[in-house]
Write a protein that holds these residues in place. Structure first.
Motif, mmCIF file in Angstrom:
data_model
loop_
_atom_site.group_PDB
_atom_site.id
_atom_site.type_symbol
_atom_site.label_atom_id
_atom_site.label_comp_id
_atom_site.label_asym_id
_atom_site.label_seq_id
_atom_site.Cartn_x
_atom_site.Cartn_y
_atom_site.Cartn_z
ATOM 1 N N ARG A 299 0.835 -1.208 0.000
ATOM 2 C CA ARG A 299 0.000 0.000 0.000
ATOM 3 C C ARG A 299 0.869 1.257 0.000
ATOM 4 O O ARG A 299 0.570 2.225 -0.703
ATOM 5 N N HIS B 123 -2.109 2.230 8.884
ATOM 6 C CA HIS B 123 -2.928 1.238 8.189
ATOM 7 C C HIS B 123 -3.817 0.526 9.198
ATOM 8 O O HIS B 123 -3.378 0.195 10.299
ATOM 9 N N ASP C 90 -9.013 -2.284 5.787
ATOM 10 C CA ASP C 90 -8.980 -1.906 4.368
ATOM 11 C C ASP C 90 -8.731 -0.408 4.172
ATOM 12 O O ASP C 90 -9.013 0.134 3.108
ATOM 13 N N GLN C 91 -8.173 0.246 5.197
ATOM 14 C CA GLN C 91 -7.934 1.688 5.099
ATOM 15 C C GLN C 91 -6.496 2.046 5.462
ATOM 16 O O GLN C 91 -5.846 1.341 6.234
ATOM 17 N N ARG D 256 -9.340 4.164 1.177
ATOM 18 C CA ARG D 256 -9.993 2.870 1.329
ATOM 19 C C ARG D 256 -9.579 2.032 0.139
ATOM 20 O O ARG D 256 -9.598 2.497 -1.005
ATOM 21 N N TRP D 257 -9.206 0.783 0.391
ATOM 22 C CA TRP D 257 -8.678 -0.114 -0.631
ATOM 23 C C TRP D 257 -9.702 -1.160 -1.055
ATOM 24 O O TRP D 257 -10.532 -1.581 -0.252
ATOM 25 N N THR D 258 -9.618 -1.581 -2.310
ATOM 26 C CA THR D 258 -10.430 -2.704 -2.783
ATOM 27 C C THR D 258 -9.760 -3.996 -2.314
ATOM 28 O O THR D 258 -8.600 -3.996 -1.873
ATOM 29 N N GLY E 294 -6.413 -4.630 -3.914
ATOM 30 C CA GLY E 294 -5.310 -3.705 -3.659
ATOM 31 C C GLY E 294 -5.298 -2.427 -4.464
ATOM 32 O O GLY E 294 -4.255 -1.790 -4.602
ATOM 33 N N LYS E 295 -6.464 -2.014 -4.971
ATOM 34 C CA LYS E 295 -6.539 -0.740 -5.682
ATOM 35 C C LYS E 295 -7.206 0.306 -4.789
ATOM 36 O O LYS E 295 -7.918 -0.022 -3.844
ATOM 37 N N ILE E 296 -6.981 1.560 -5.114
ATOM 38 C CA ILE E 296 -7.591 2.645 -4.351
ATOM 39 C C ILE E 296 -9.059 2.756 -4.759
ATOM 40 O O ILE E 296 -9.368 2.978 -5.923
#
Length: 147
Positions: A4, A70, A73-74, A100-102, A105-107
């Motif tokens: 991340r 971290h 998922d944030q 917030r992440w998917t 691992g994407k934003i």
């Protein structure tokens, strides 16, 4: 280094180098990006358009990471940002991005918050606050003055 953190640093490096190294790779297709002063970009394509358009008018001079946090998922990152728009003098501010992440691992969502760089103590002259220029509307309201 945390994946991340690598993605966040890549995003900031894109701004510093004024190059798209894969915006669509790090943002979800339906990502939402909210700038600290209000504009919202919906979707990776909108983020990409904004990035390219902004960099045609301005230049990021520095975007230094201070700290990462971290949880689940944030992520949050504190930073110092300096920029120049056209021929205007350089400016900057401190800020925080909350991300917030998917699951892959994407934003999914990135929201920026900023802190006014010209900080001061409104009580340095006594018990009544003294705000510069009357302060922004919110501060005038806190001081009992109409915004």
């Amino acid at each position: 280094m945390d994946t991340r953190e690598e993605i966040i640093r890549l995003w900031l490096d894109m701004w510093l180098r004024q190059e798209d190294f894969g915006i669509r790779d790090i943002f979800a297709p339906d990502a939402v990006y909210t700038e600290s002063w209000g504009p919202v970009y919906r979707g990776a394509d909108a983020v990409r358009h904004w990035f390219r358009e902004w960099n045609s008018r301005g230049r990021v001079l520095a975007w230094d990471v201070n700290r990462f946090f971290h949880s689940g998922d944030q992520s949050a990152v504190t930073w110092t940002f300096r920029y120049r728009m056209g021929e205007q003098p350089a400016a900057g501010f401190d800020g925080v991005s909350v991300i917030r992440w998917t699951e892959d691992g994407k934003i999914a969502r990135l929201t920026e918050y900023c802190c006014e760089p010209d900080q001061y103590d409104p009580y340095d002259q006594g018990p009544e606050p003294s705000f510069r220029d009357g302060g922004p509307g919110l501060y005038r309201a806190f001081a009992g003055k109409e915004p």
